[in-house]
Scaffold this motif. Structure first.
Motif, PDB file in Angstrom:
ATOM      1  N   PRO A 203      -0.258   3.909   5.390  1.00 13.08           N
ATOM      2  CA  PRO A 203      -0.967   2.801   6.038  1.00 13.08           C
ATOM      3  C   PRO A 203      -0.876   2.927   7.565  1.00 13.08           C
ATOM      4  CG  PRO A 203       0.436   1.993   4.273  1.00 13.08           C
ATOM      5  CD  PRO A 203       0.779   3.441   4.466  1.00 13.08           C
TER       6      PRO A 203
ATOM      7  N   GLU B  48      -5.491  -5.020  11.043  1.00 17.59           N
ATOM      8  CA  GLU B  48      -5.205  -6.263  10.325  1.00 17.59           C
ATOM      9  C   GLU B  48      -6.223  -6.476   9.200  1.00 17.59           C
ATOM     10  OE1 GLU B  48      -3.702  -9.780   8.876  1.00 17.59           O
ATOM     11  OE2 GLU B  48      -2.761  -8.162  10.021  1.00 17.59           O
TER      12      GLU B  48
ATOM     13  N   GLN C 124       0.854  -1.181   0.000  1.00 20.50           N
ATOM     14  CA  GLN C 124       0.000   0.000   0.000  1.00 20.50           C
ATOM     15  C   GLN C 124       0.892   1.233   0.000  1.00 20.50           C
ATOM     16  OE1 GLN C 124      -3.116  -0.014   2.950  1.00 20.50           O
ATOM     17  NE2 GLN C 124      -3.413   2.181   2.795  1.00 20.50           N
TER      18      GLN C 124
ATOM     19  N   TRP D 168      -6.438  -4.458   1.609  1.00 25.77           N
ATOM     20  CA  TRP D 168      -5.512  -4.056   0.547  1.00 25.77           C
ATOM     21  C   TRP D 168      -5.053  -5.278  -0.253  1.00 25.77           C
ATOM     22  CZ3 TRP D 168      -4.368   0.259  -1.827  1.00 25.77           C
ATOM     23  CH2 TRP D 168      -3.298   0.228  -2.721  1.00 25.77           C
ATOM     24  N   GLU D 169      -4.643  -6.285   0.467  1.00 22.22           N
ATOM     25  CA  GLU D 169      -4.130  -7.503  -0.172  1.00 22.22           C
ATOM     26  C   GLU D 169      -5.169  -8.129  -1.109  1.00 22.22           C
ATOM     27  OE1 GLU D 169      -3.166 -11.634   1.823  1.00 22.22           O
ATOM     28  OE2 GLU D 169      -1.697 -10.104   2.429  1.00 22.22           O
TER      29      GLU D 169
ATOM     30  N   ARG E 208      -5.233  -4.292   6.381  1.00 18.03           N
ATOM     31  CA  ARG E 208      -4.122  -4.873   5.623  1.00 18.03           C
ATOM     32  C   ARG E 208      -4.655  -5.924   4.647  1.00 18.03           C
ATOM     33  NH1 ARG E 208      -1.445  -9.027   5.056  1.00 18.03           N
ATOM     34  NH2 ARG E 208      -2.379 -10.183   6.752  1.00 18.03           N
TER      35      ARG E 208
END
Length: 194
Positions: free
Chosen positions: A34, A71, A21, A77-78, A74
């Motif tokens: 982030p 989390e 990111q 984004w993934e 995260r």
């Protein structure tokens, strides 16, 4: 479920999730970066603020829960579902939050959400962050349309959207539940070429 498209996706799947990111720069030395575990106290303090609580019914209750949200951010984004950034000064102090949510690569559409901490209000932080995120999302990523909505009673959010070039499209009647009941919501958008 995979669906067959008669047109190619606006944004190629894998375009974002395969890379970290990014940190985005905004005017006046602001950064969109982030979230980090060390930001949990500042993030939680935002949801202790009466104005933020007024407009947001999903709230973390503890720093542990905030880290769980980080989390999820995260993973968003993934999996190319969303991007969530801390809005900071270049010295690292957290001023607010901005997010790109519900990313639809097929149609090139995503939603935007933001808030600022009390000390950062009234000096253009939200507008500058929204302007920077919009430029990146439309100009670099290739989104065609970004949308944001807010309670019709949230005049500050309406000013931010308008100053950042988001056009008011209309009112969604009784579209969201807040602590004091149902609210009508203004819908704003920025479309490529605006």
């Amino acid at each position: 479920m995979t669906r067959a498209l008669s047109t190619p996706p606006v944004i190629t799947p894998g375009f974002l999730g395969a890379s970290p990111q990014p940190v985005l720069t905004a005017a006046r030395g602001l950064l969109l970066r982030p979230w980090k575990g060390a930001d949990a106290p500042a993030f939680l303090s935002g949801y202790q603020d009466e104005e933020i609580r007024r407009w947001h019914t999903r709230r973390p209750a503890s720093e542990v829960q905030v880290r769980e949200w980080f989390e999820v951010y995260r993973q968003d984004w993934e999996h190319e579902k969303g991007g969530h950034w801390a809005v900071t000064r270049d010295d690292g102090d957290v001023l607010g939050r901005i997010a790109l949510r519900g990313m639809d690569f097929d149609d090139g559409i995503a939603g935007v959400a933001y808030w600022t901490l009390p000390a950062a209000r009234g000096c253009g932080v939200a507008t500058l962050a929204l302007t920077a995120l919009t430029a990146w999302a439309v100009g670099e990523v290739g989104f065609h349309r970004l949308e944001l909505d807010h309670s019709t009673r949230n005049q500050a959010s309406c000013r931010v959207a308008t100053k950042a070039g988001y056009r008011l499209e209309g009112t969604k009647r009784s579209a969201a539940v807040h602590d004091d009941g149902r609210h009508d919501m203004h819908l704003h958008s920025h479309v490529r070429g605006d």
